[in-house]
Design a protein around this motif. Sequence first.
Motif, mmCIF file in Angstrom:
data_model
loop_
_atom_site.group_PDB
_atom_site.id
_atom_site.type_symbol
_atom_site.label_atom_id
_atom_site.label_comp_id
_atom_site.label_asym_id
_atom_site.label_seq_id
_atom_site.Cartn_x
_atom_site.Cartn_y
_atom_site.Cartn_z
ATOM 1 N N LYS A 35 6.120 2.749 -0.577
ATOM 2 C CA LYS A 35 5.639 1.636 0.241
ATOM 3 C C LYS A 35 5.927 0.261 -0.355
ATOM 4 O O LYS A 35 5.883 -0.736 0.356
ATOM 5 N N TYR A 109 9.648 0.354 1.212
ATOM 6 C CA TYR A 109 8.823 -0.292 2.248
ATOM 7 C C TYR A 109 8.434 0.688 3.350
ATOM 8 O O TYR A 109 8.346 0.334 4.520
ATOM 9 N N GLU A 111 5.414 3.212 4.282
ATOM 10 C CA GLU A 111 4.052 3.664 3.977
ATOM 11 C C GLU A 111 3.688 4.867 4.853
ATOM 12 O O GLU A 111 3.757 4.782 6.084
ATOM 13 N N THR A 134 6.497 -1.404 6.036
ATOM 14 C CA THR A 134 5.587 -2.456 5.574
ATOM 15 C C THR A 134 6.164 -3.862 5.730
ATOM 16 O O THR A 134 5.435 -4.831 5.582
#
Length: 379
Positions: A35, A109, A111, A134
């Motif tokens: 994430k 990035y 999640e 994200t």
Amino acid sequence: MSTKKRILVIGAGVSGLTAIKACKEENLDVVCYEKSGEFGGLWRYHENSDDRFPSIMKSTMSNTSKEMSAFSDFPPPSEFPTYLHHSTVLKYFEMYAENFDLLGSITYYQEVVEIIPSEDYGTTGKWLVKVRNTRTDESREEIFDGLMVCNGHHGYHYTPTYPNLALYSGKNLHSSRYKSNLGMEGRRVLIIGAGNSGVDIAAELANEKIQQCFQKVYLSSRRGVWIYPRLFDKSKPMDVSLHRRYNVTVLPSSYMEKKLEKSLNKKMDHKKFGIKPYHPVTSQTPTVSDEIQYKLLTGAVTAKKDVKEFSQNGVLFDGEEEITPIDVVIFATGFYIKFPFLTDDILRVGKNNKVLLYKNMFPPQLKHHTLGNVIIASI
């Protein structure tokens, strides 16, 4: 013609990296969702941490030797010191990832928001994974044949409750938010918890070079603590000396406990320093420090019992009658293990923060063994 199984690794920390490698070795189609925008997890230092991206403090050193922390198939370079600064640990992870070509399997990035059994889970063991980007906040759903849960266990800090804590007007923070001693000059600081983080913070605040800036440093422990030095018999690393087959398989455990307690007390008289616990030496995760005994000996750090209650400007310790003025309280009180994207019927955390797993890997109640949890202790 068989199709490769598609596996998702959640988190690109040290557990995630090893999980990617293991999947690639089995010729699985593996992807890792991270994430943040970088791999390394807890060992990638951030100046400001929050629950989403926890990291170590600026001065953190490894508590285990490079020999005992090494990946079995990728030993650290000989020029690396025995105990590693966090930046060197991260460099080692980078070398490991590059050597085994792991970085191409990581997508940043991403999640993982929720995981539920797929519609055909009963026959296939597949999982439906809800993912959020994200950066763009876009969400999507994907199906995977198997999952490796590697999101770590330092993301949700635990702060105990104390009488009148709400009345306390000073600054308080969890140790996960502590990065360095900057901004604490001239403060009377209380660290609650004598694990590795608490002892490291106390020793750093009581550093001789800056000691004159601090009025007092207190280290409070609910039940005492056994302190292990990094170097043990014949200047060998502590973990190398203790984790020997003879000690583990030949000698009775009661004899080993007494022998170890005697050895630790020889290096540091725990009773004299007011930190001797009642519990056996092997019943608690080792607290490793080479500095705290000198800080206690010189009075730079004062050992205290547990906090009985707070007041507006300080605390009352167990066994004392007067309030001790405190400006800053740092809770080095550990973490909750949580899996926010999983329900308890999939992956359950039991009493005392124990994850209930078969072979430390698989939730035993699931019909299919297509979800594994990997927890690797911090170096």
